[in-house]
Design a protein around this motif. Structure first.
Motif, PDB file in Angstrom:
ATOM      1  N   LEU A  43      25.086  75.932  73.576  1.00 11.80           N
ATOM      2  CA  LEU A  43      26.398  75.726  74.209  1.00 11.80           C
ATOM      3  C   LEU A  43      27.576  75.996  73.277  1.00 11.80           C
ATOM      4  CD1 LEU A  43      25.791  72.584  76.469  1.00 11.80           C
ATOM      5  CD2 LEU A  43      25.835  74.997  77.139  1.00 11.80           C
ATOM      6  N   PRO A  44      27.526  75.605  72.014  1.00 12.58           N
ATOM      7  CA  PRO A  44      28.662  75.920  71.138  1.00 12.58           C
ATOM      8  C   PRO A  44      28.911  77.421  71.006  1.00 12.58           C
ATOM      9  CG  PRO A  44      27.303  74.199  70.162  1.00 12.58           C
ATOM     10  CD  PRO A  44      26.541  74.737  71.333  1.00 12.58           C
ATOM     11  N   GLN A  45      27.842  78.194  70.899  1.00  8.71           N
ATOM     12  CA  GLN A  45      27.978  79.649  70.783  1.00  8.71           C
ATOM     13  C   GLN A  45      28.483  80.267  72.084  1.00  8.71           C
ATOM     14  OE1 GLN A  45      25.038  78.030  69.862  1.00  8.71           O
ATOM     15  NE2 GLN A  45      25.510  78.022  67.670  1.00  8.71           N
ATOM     16  N   ILE A  46      28.005  79.735  73.203  1.00 11.29           N
ATOM     17  CA  ILE A  46      28.454  80.240  74.506  1.00 11.29           C
ATOM     18  C   ILE A  46      29.944  79.973  74.677  1.00 11.29           C
ATOM     19  CG2 ILE A  46      28.183  80.072  77.017  1.00 11.29           C
ATOM     20  CD1 ILE A  46      25.257  79.188  76.491  1.00 11.29           C
ATOM     21  N   ALA A  47      30.383  78.795  74.274  1.00 12.28           N
ATOM     22  CA  ALA A  47      31.799  78.424  74.407  1.00 12.28           C
ATOM     23  C   ALA A  47      32.702  79.371  73.625  1.00 12.28           C
ATOM     24  CB  ALA A  47      32.004  76.986  73.930  1.00 12.28           C
ATOM     25  N   VAL A  48      32.288  79.710  72.425  1.00 12.61           N
ATOM     26  CA  VAL A  48      33.091  80.623  71.601  1.00 12.61           C
ATOM     27  C   VAL A  48      33.184  81.996  72.266  1.00 12.61           C
ATOM     28  CG1 VAL A  48      33.208  81.814  69.382  1.00 12.61           C
ATOM     29  CG2 VAL A  48      32.576  79.408  69.453  1.00 12.61           C
ATOM     30  N   LEU A  49      32.065  82.475  72.824  1.00 14.99           N
ATOM     31  CA  LEU A  49      32.067  83.770  73.507  1.00 14.99           C
ATOM     32  C   LEU A  49      32.947  83.726  74.749  1.00 14.99           C
ATOM     33  CD1 LEU A  49      31.078  86.669  73.876  1.00 14.99           C
ATOM     34  CD2 LEU A  49      29.029  85.749  75.010  1.00 14.99           C
ATOM     35  N   VAL A  50      32.853  82.670  75.529  1.00 14.30           N
ATOM     36  CA  VAL A  50      33.685  82.523  76.731  1.00 14.30           C
ATOM     37  C   VAL A  50      35.163  82.635  76.375  1.00 14.30           C
ATOM     38  CG1 VAL A  50      34.511  80.861  78.455  1.00 14.30           C
ATOM     39  CG2 VAL A  50      32.056  81.183  78.107  1.00 14.30           C
ATOM     40  N   ASP A  51      35.591  81.882  75.381  1.00 15.66           N
ATOM     41  CA  ASP A  51      37.006  81.875  75.011  1.00 15.66           C
ATOM     42  C   ASP A  51      37.459  83.248  74.509  1.00 15.66           C
ATOM     43  OD1 ASP A  51      37.302  79.232  75.732  1.00 15.66           O
ATOM     44  OD2 ASP A  51      37.031  78.452  73.706  1.00 15.66           O
ATOM     45  N   ALA A  52      36.602  83.914  73.750  1.00 10.89           N
ATOM     46  CA  ALA A  52      36.965  85.222  73.213  1.00 10.89           C
ATOM     47  C   ALA A  52      37.084  86.262  74.320  1.00 10.89           C
ATOM     48  CB  ALA A  52      35.934  85.672  72.180  1.00 10.89           C
ATOM     49  N   VAL A  53      36.131  86.248  75.259  1.00 12.23           N
ATOM     50  CA  VAL A  53      36.160  87.197  76.378  1.00 12.23           C
ATOM     51  C   VAL A  53      37.361  86.914  77.284  1.00 12.23           C
ATOM     52  CG1 VAL A  53      34.973  87.939  78.480  1.00 12.23           C
ATOM     53  CG2 VAL A  53      33.679  87.655  76.355  1.00 12.23           C
ATOM     54  N   ALA A  54      37.574  85.649  77.612  1.00 14.12           N
ATOM     55  CA  ALA A  54      38.675  85.280  78.511  1.00 14.12           C
ATOM     56  C   ALA A  54      40.020  85.700  77.933  1.00 14.12           C
ATOM     57  CB  ALA A  54      38.660  83.781  78.777  1.00 14.12           C
ATOM     58  N   THR A 208      31.243  82.381  85.096  1.00 15.30           N
ATOM     59  CA  THR A 208      31.935  81.296  85.795  1.00 15.30           C
ATOM     60  C   THR A 208      33.025  80.685  84.927  1.00 15.30           C
ATOM     61  OG1 THR A 208      29.950  80.779  87.090  1.00 15.30           O
ATOM     62  CG2 THR A 208      31.642  79.066  86.942  1.00 15.30           C
ATOM     63  N   SER A 209      32.697  80.413  83.674  1.00 16.21           N
ATOM     64  CA  SER A 209      33.686  79.815  82.775  1.00 16.21           C
ATOM     65  C   SER A 209      34.870  80.751  82.538  1.00 16.21           C
ATOM     66  CB  SER A 209      33.030  79.452  81.440  1.00 16.21           C
ATOM     67  OG  SER A 209      32.003  78.508  81.626  1.00 16.21           O
ATOM     68  N   VAL A 210      34.593  82.034  82.377  1.00 15.77           N
ATOM     69  CA  VAL A 210      35.670  82.999  82.181  1.00 15.77           C
ATOM     70  C   VAL A 210      36.584  83.032  83.399  1.00 15.77           C
ATOM     71  CG1 VAL A 210      36.189  85.466  82.026  1.00 15.77           C
ATOM     72  CG2 VAL A 210      34.503  84.451  80.483  1.00 15.77           C
ATOM     73  N   MET A 211      35.989  83.041  84.593  1.00 15.75           N
ATOM     74  CA  MET A 211      36.797  83.084  85.810  1.00 15.75           C
ATOM     75  C   MET A 211      37.629  81.816  85.981  1.00 15.75           C
ATOM     76  SD  MET A 211      36.556  85.989  87.150  1.00 15.75           S
ATOM     77  CE  MET A 211      35.601  87.387  86.558  1.00 15.75           C
ATOM     78  N   ILE A 212      37.089  80.680  85.570  1.00 17.61           N
ATOM     79  CA  ILE A 212      37.875  79.445  85.602  1.00 17.61           C
ATOM     80  C   ILE A 212      39.062  79.571  84.646  1.00 17.61           C
ATOM     81  CG2 ILE A 212      37.854  76.980  85.026  1.00 17.61           C
ATOM     82  CD1 ILE A 212      34.893  76.972  85.950  1.00 17.61           C
ATOM     83  N   ARG A 216      40.769  81.437  88.596  1.00 15.77           N
ATOM     84  CA  ARG A 216      40.196  81.841  89.884  1.00 15.77           C
ATOM     85  C   ARG A 216      39.571  80.686  90.663  1.00 15.77           C
ATOM     86  NH1 ARG A 216      42.773  86.407  90.631  1.00 15.77           N
ATOM     87  NH2 ARG A 216      41.423  86.671  92.444  1.00 15.77           N
ATOM     88  N   ILE A 217      39.697  79.460  90.149  1.00 17.77           N
ATOM     89  CA  ILE A 217      39.200  78.261  90.823  1.00 17.77           C
ATOM     90  C   ILE A 217      40.342  77.264  90.932  1.00 17.77           C
ATOM     91  CG2 ILE A 217      37.647  76.261  90.601  1.00 17.77           C
ATOM     92  CD1 ILE A 217      36.164  78.754  91.375  1.00 17.77           C
ATOM     93  N   ARG A 218      40.397  76.549  92.045  1.00 18.30           N
ATOM     94  CA  ARG A 218      41.384  75.468  92.188  1.00 18.30           C
ATOM     95  C   ARG A 218      40.639  74.175  92.494  1.00 18.30           C
ATOM     96  NH1 ARG A 218      46.734  74.951  96.089  1.00 18.30           N
ATOM     97  NH2 ARG A 218      46.599  72.690  96.361  1.00 18.30           N
ATOM     98  N   GLY A 219      40.826  73.166  91.655  1.00 17.01           N
ATOM     99  CA  GLY A 219      40.058  71.930  91.810  1.00 17.01           C
ATOM    100  C   GLY A 219      38.607  72.236  91.502  1.00 17.01           C
ATOM    101  N   ASN A 220      37.791  72.251  92.539  1.00 17.85           N
ATOM    102  CA  ASN A 220      36.404  72.697  92.378  1.00 17.85           C
ATOM    103  C   ASN A 220      36.035  73.731  93.441  1.00 17.85           C
ATOM    104  OD1 ASN A 220      36.121  71.198  94.724  1.00 17.85           O
ATOM    105  ND2 ASN A 220      34.965  69.545  93.778  1.00 17.85           N
ATOM    106  N   LYS A 221      37.045  74.398  93.972  1.00 19.28           N
ATOM    107  CA  LYS A 221      36.839  75.287  95.119  1.00 19.28           C
ATOM    108  C   LYS A 221      37.071  76.759  94.780  1.00 19.28           C
ATOM    109  CE  LYS A 221      36.298  71.881  98.165  1.00 19.28           C
ATOM    110  NZ  LYS A 221      36.620  70.693  97.364  1.00 19.28           N
ATOM    111  N   MET A 222      36.322  77.615  95.494  1.00 19.74           N
ATOM    112  CA  MET A 222      36.449  79.069  95.342  1.00 19.74           C
ATOM    113  C   MET A 222      37.562  79.572  96.260  1.00 19.74           C
ATOM    114  SD  MET A 222      32.425  80.215  95.198  1.00 19.74           S
ATOM    115  CE  MET A 222      31.978  79.377  96.727  1.00 19.74           C
TER     116      MET A 222
END
Length: 270
Positions: A43-54, A208-212, A216-222
């Motif tokens: 998860l720590p590595q995934i988080a870093v990638l998400v933030d960099a891509v976003a 999903t994390s990048v789109m958030i 692209r998400i409001r509350g918990n809805k698409m």
């Protein structure tokens, strides 16, 4: 000789052909139960990638997955699900598979062995410095993916990898390595099993994390989902009914007028 990838290590089970159906299923399930825990360690590595891509995508970049076989198909699936789920262009997240789109259904012999082809395939999309390239390879050594990652990094693009072989060539070649140590497969070398499950889980998290992060998400809805069938139209109507406290008929009428849940809610605020 190169070190054997962990995905090729011998199964922990033997004489599988002599197992009962129940024993086969229990054994597969026992192995599958290890996957989520292995992903959790990353998860720590995934988080870093998400933030960099976003961050790059906020400035106009795109996300590309490159892979072959099962890994390539998983990338294509994840990319293809972004437009209907998040209402984005089908050019924002792109899955590129060795052998072309025909390889999604049928294996293309030796397509994964060409170290230069991935970059050629990416150039067809007018690849640019803001784009991010994530290589998908269970073994972490697929030539198609390795060559593409190496060239992309040379060209200054963001590079990441999702593999199931710690210490892999592809993990070492990229900036952001996610190496999920799932261990040997139930059937030796059958990486469509645990390795495929692990890659799918990480891809779900990444996109999903990048789109958030991109709003692209409001509350918990698409709220930006494409209304491409009756089920999705009804889901959209339910969101509007809950937010605005109106009837289903009114919600459907507003949805038809404005085209998306987000547009309806934005109009209601005026």
């Amino acid at each position: 000789m190169d070190k054997l990838p962990s995905t090729e290590h011998s199964s922990l089970y033997n004489d599988i052909e002599n197992m009962s159906t129940q024993e086969i299923l229990q054994s597969i399930n026992q192995e599958d139960a290890k996957v989520a825990l292995a992903v959790q360690q990353c998860l720590p590595q995934i988080a870093v990638l998400v933030d960099a891509v976003a961050e790059r995508m906020k400035h106009g970049g795109r996300l590309f997955y490159i892979g072959s076989g099962t890994s390539g198909r998983l990338g294509v699936v994840d990319a293809s699900e972004c437009p209907p789920t998040f209402g984005v262009s089908d050019e924002l997240v792109v899955g590129v598979i060795a052998g072309g789109d025909g390889a999604i259904r049928k294996a293309v012999e030796f397509a994964e062995d060409d170290t230069e082809k991935a970059w050629e395939d990416l150039e067809a999309y007018s690849i640019g410095s803001l784009d991010s390239i994530v290589g998908l390879a269970a073994s972490g050594s697929t030539p198609y993916v390795l060559g593409g990652i190496q060239k992309a990094r040379e060209e200054g693009l963001l590079t990441g990898a999702i593999t199931c072989s710690p210490g892999s060539k592809i993990g070492q070649a990229c900036e952001y390595a996610i190496e999920v140590a799932v261990g040997p497969e139930f059937i030796t070398g059958s990486t469509r099993m645990k390795s495929g499950t692990a890659q799918k889980m990480v891809l779900n998290m990444l996109s999903t994390s990048v789109m958030i992060k991109l709003g692209r998400i409001r509350g918990n809805k698409m709220v930006d989902m494409q209304l491409s069938n009756q089920k999705l139209e009804f889901r959209g109507a339910r969101m509007i009914m809950a937010e605005l406290n109106i009837s289903e008929e009114e919600a459907r009428s507003l949805l038809k007028t404005h085209g998306s849940v987000r547009a309806v809610l934005a109009q209601a605020k005026k």
